[in-house]
Design a protein around this motif. Structure first.
Motif, PDB file in Angstrom:
ATOM      1  N   GLY A  74       0.753  -1.237   0.166  1.00  0.00           N
ATOM      2  CA  GLY A  74      -0.015  -0.034  -0.089  1.00  0.00           C
ATOM      3  C   GLY A  74       0.887   1.260  -0.079  1.00  0.00           C
ATOM      4  O   GLY A  74       1.768   1.376  -0.906  1.00  0.00           O
ATOM      5  N   CYS A  75       0.656   2.139   0.837  1.00  0.00           N
ATOM      6  CA  CYS A  75       1.612   3.303   1.064  1.00  0.00           C
ATOM      7  C   CYS A  75       1.598   3.496   2.515  1.00  0.00           C
ATOM      8  O   CYS A  75       0.893   3.777   3.327  1.00  0.00           O
ATOM      9  N   PHE A  76       2.906   3.276   3.162  1.00  0.00           N
ATOM     10  CA  PHE A  76       3.056   3.462   4.814  1.00  0.00           C
ATOM     11  C   PHE A  76       3.830   4.636   4.920  1.00  0.00           C
ATOM     12  O   PHE A  76       4.469   5.167   4.130  1.00  0.00           O
ATOM     13  N   PRO A  77       3.571   5.020   6.250  1.00  0.00           N
ATOM     14  CA  PRO A  77       4.462   6.191   6.777  1.00  0.00           C
ATOM     15  C   PRO A  77       5.721   5.830   7.141  1.00  0.00           C
ATOM     16  O   PRO A  77       6.087   5.040   7.650  1.00  0.00           O
ATOM     17  N   MET A  78       6.501   6.711   6.975  1.00  0.00           N
ATOM     18  CA  MET A  78       8.318   6.668   7.415  1.00  0.00           C
ATOM     19  C   MET A  78       8.230   7.773   8.459  1.00  0.00           C
ATOM     20  O   MET A  78       8.357   8.877   8.105  1.00  0.00           O
ATOM     21  N   VAL A  79       8.145   7.406   9.818  1.00  0.00           N
ATOM     22  CA  VAL A  79       8.265   8.388  10.831  1.00  0.00           C
ATOM     23  C   VAL A  79       8.754   7.744  11.878  1.00  0.00           C
ATOM     24  O   VAL A  79       8.129   6.472  12.256  1.00  0.00           O
ATOM     25  N   PRO A  80       9.583   7.964  13.243  1.00  0.00           N
ATOM     26  CA  PRO A  80      10.009   9.158  12.870  1.00  0.00           C
ATOM     27  C   PRO A  80      11.511   9.532  12.228  1.00  0.00           C
ATOM     28  O   PRO A  80      12.469  10.328  12.599  1.00  0.00           O
ATOM     29  N   TRP A  81      11.669   8.477  11.463  1.00  0.00           N
ATOM     30  CA  TRP A  81      12.741   8.727  10.360  1.00  0.00           C
ATOM     31  C   TRP A  81      12.522   8.036   9.277  1.00  0.00           C
ATOM     32  O   TRP A  81      11.568   7.093   9.084  1.00  0.00           O
ATOM     33  N   CYS A  82      13.500   8.277   7.950  1.00  0.00           N
ATOM     34  CA  CYS A  82      13.176   7.816   6.467  1.00  0.00           C
ATOM     35  C   CYS A  82      14.114   6.866   6.528  1.00  0.00           C
ATOM     36  O   CYS A  82      15.425   7.470   6.520  1.00  0.00           O
ATOM     37  N   GLY A  83      13.985   5.892   5.613  1.00  0.00           N
ATOM     38  CA  GLY A  83      15.306   5.237   5.024  1.00  0.00           C
ATOM     39  C   GLY A  83      15.944   4.719   6.199  1.00  0.00           C
ATOM     40  O   GLY A  83      15.350   4.377   7.402  1.00  0.00           O
ATOM     41  N   ARG A  84      17.393   4.341   5.827  1.00  0.00           N
ATOM     42  CA  ARG A  84      18.334   3.836   6.813  1.00  0.00           C
ATOM     43  C   ARG A  84      18.982   4.749   7.647  1.00  0.00           C
ATOM     44  O   ARG A  84      19.211   5.815   7.249  1.00  0.00           O
ATOM     45  N   THR A  85      18.876   4.474   8.922  1.00  0.00           N
ATOM     46  CA  THR A  85      19.848   5.000   9.963  1.00  0.00           C
ATOM     47  C   THR A  85      20.983   4.242  10.136  1.00  0.00           C
ATOM     48  O   THR A  85      20.662   2.975  10.574  1.00  0.00           O
ATOM     49  N   GLU A  86      22.276   4.751  10.049  1.00  0.00           N
ATOM     50  CA  GLU A  86      23.295   3.770   9.821  1.00  0.00           C
ATOM     51  C   GLU A  86      23.600   3.244  11.148  1.00  0.00           C
ATOM     52  O   GLU A  86      23.728   3.763  12.358  1.00  0.00           O
ATOM     53  N   ASN A  87      23.861   1.779  11.082  1.00  0.00           N
ATOM     54  CA  ASN A  87      24.156   0.823  12.342  1.00  0.00           C
ATOM     55  C   ASN A  87      22.862   1.211  13.539  1.00  0.00           C
ATOM     56  O   ASN A  87      23.319   0.792  14.637  1.00  0.00           O
ATOM     57  N   GLY A  88      21.678   1.655  13.020  1.00  0.00           N
ATOM     58  CA  GLY A  88      20.887   2.014  13.951  1.00  0.00           C
ATOM     59  C   GLY A  88      21.230   3.145  15.226  1.00  0.00           C
ATOM     60  O   GLY A  88      20.686   2.972  16.272  1.00  0.00           O
ATOM     61  N   LEU A  89      22.156   4.015  15.064  1.00  0.00           N
ATOM     62  CA  LEU A  89      22.697   4.788  15.797  1.00  0.00           C
ATOM     63  C   LEU A  89      22.568   6.408  15.516  1.00  0.00           C
ATOM     64  O   LEU A  89      22.702   6.588  14.332  1.00  0.00           O
ATOM     65  N   PHE A  90      21.831   7.259  16.410  1.00  0.00           N
ATOM     66  CA  PHE A  90      22.068   8.354  16.150  1.00  0.00           C
ATOM     67  C   PHE A  90      22.315   9.275  17.345  1.00  0.00           C
ATOM     68  O   PHE A  90      22.207   8.759  18.482  1.00  0.00           O
ATOM     69  N   ARG A  91      22.398  10.400  17.167  1.00  0.00           N
ATOM     70  CA  ARG A  91      23.019  11.322  18.260  1.00  0.00           C
ATOM     71  C   ARG A  91      21.940  12.474  18.566  1.00  0.00           C
ATOM     72  O   ARG A  91      21.571  12.994  17.491  1.00  0.00           O
ATOM     73  N   ASN A  92      21.716  13.052  19.497  1.00  0.00           N
ATOM     74  CA  ASN A  92      20.929  14.081  19.855  1.00  0.00           C
ATOM     75  C   ASN A  92      21.994  15.242  20.811  1.00  0.00           C
ATOM     76  O   ASN A  92      21.650  15.011  21.977  1.00  0.00           O
ATOM     77  N   GLY A  93      22.592  16.034  19.988  1.00  0.00           N
ATOM     78  CA  GLY A  93      23.657  16.653  20.723  1.00  0.00           C
ATOM     79  C   GLY A  93      24.710  15.771  20.848  1.00  0.00           C
ATOM     80  O   GLY A  93      25.029  14.862  20.055  1.00  0.00           O
TER      81      GLY A  93
END
Length: 265
Positions: free
Chosen positions: A45-64
């Motif tokens: 169908g058409c699904f939402p990508m939220v709160p991120w889109c596509g791939r996030t590298e190694n599942g890691l992100f930083r906030n500050g």
């Protein structure tokens, strides 16, 4: 199934939209003149990508300077957010529009609310997202992942037309390298930059032409499967939580919209 989880159907003229809030608030069906245009199945169908889109590298992100780890649902990366795996609640349903929401929760580390609205007319569909925080600011993304059928039954495959300013060079890890290159011919599983706004036209010869527009600058085009093609407007590039963070703050939610308009051929 509670009342908030029932499929919601909108119908205007000969356009019919079905939204399934229990299955990630995805569009499970879009029929134009009785013809289904989206690939069918619980993952499609058409699904939402939220709160991120596509791939996030190694599942890691930083906030500050605070690191966070996301589930690796597409090892070695985390892909397409949590919204598609969540039951949403129905906020309102009118004759031509409907709105849904869910509250961000584990494994996403920040509290907030995501809303998605659908507005149907005889010859267009407008989708919109809002992400707001209940506390701290955090980086986020939003977008849509429609699976348009390659063939609407006429025996002729869809043609994809667009004019991008650049293509994000894709590394062997399927993530943008950070280099912008001239757009290459398909097949694609690639992100393109359109600084004047996303504008992609799908033409099914002798059947239908559908134009997908958004004020967002980014679109991923995926046409490596036989059954369907994907045109995914999104608020940032893949891995954008790390490379191009857009912050949701108490005074500035993240908002994005896209309109699909169509005409018979």
């Amino acid at each position: 199934m509670s009342s908030s989880e029932k499929d919601v159907r909108l119908s205007v003229g000969d356009a019919e939209l079905t939204v399934n809030p229990a299955n990630g608030c995805r569009i499970s069906s879009l029929r134009i003149g009785g013809t289904e245009v989206l690939r069918q199945g619980e993952r499609y169908g058409c699904f939402p990508m939220v709160p991120w889109c596509g791939r996030t590298e190694n599942g890691l992100f930083r906030n500050g300077d605070v690191p966070h780890r996301l589930p690796l649902n597409s090892p070695p990366h985390a892909i397409h957010g949590t919204g598609r795996d969540t039951a949403w609640r129905t906020a309102r349903v009118g004759e031509q529009e409907a709105a849904f929401y869910y509250d961000l929760a584990d494994p996403w580390p920040y509290p907030g609310r995501v809303t998605q609205t659908f507005e149907l007319s005889e010859d267009s569909l407008t989708l919109a997202f809002g992400i707001e925080t209940y506390g701290d600011s955090f980086p986020a993304q939003a977008g849509w992942h429609p699976w348009f059928l390659r063939d609407l039954g006429g025996g002729k495959n869809v043609e994809i037309a667009f004019d991008a300013a650049w293509q994000e060079e894709r590394g062997e890890n399927h993530l943008p390298t950070g280099r912008r290159i001239p757009p290459l011919p398909g097949p694609w599983d690639d992100c393109f930059g359109m600084p004047d706004g996303v504008d992609v036209t799908l033409t099914w010869p002798e059947r239908l032409q559908l134009t997908l527009k958004s004020r967002a600058e980014w679109v991923v085009i995926y046409d490596e499967q036989a059954e369907a093609v994907c045109v995914e407007p999104q608020s940032g590039p893949p891995n954008g939580l790390n490379t191009a963070p857009r912050y949701v703050t108490p005074i500035e939610p993240l908002e994005i919209a896209t309109t699909w308009s169509w005409r018979r051929l």
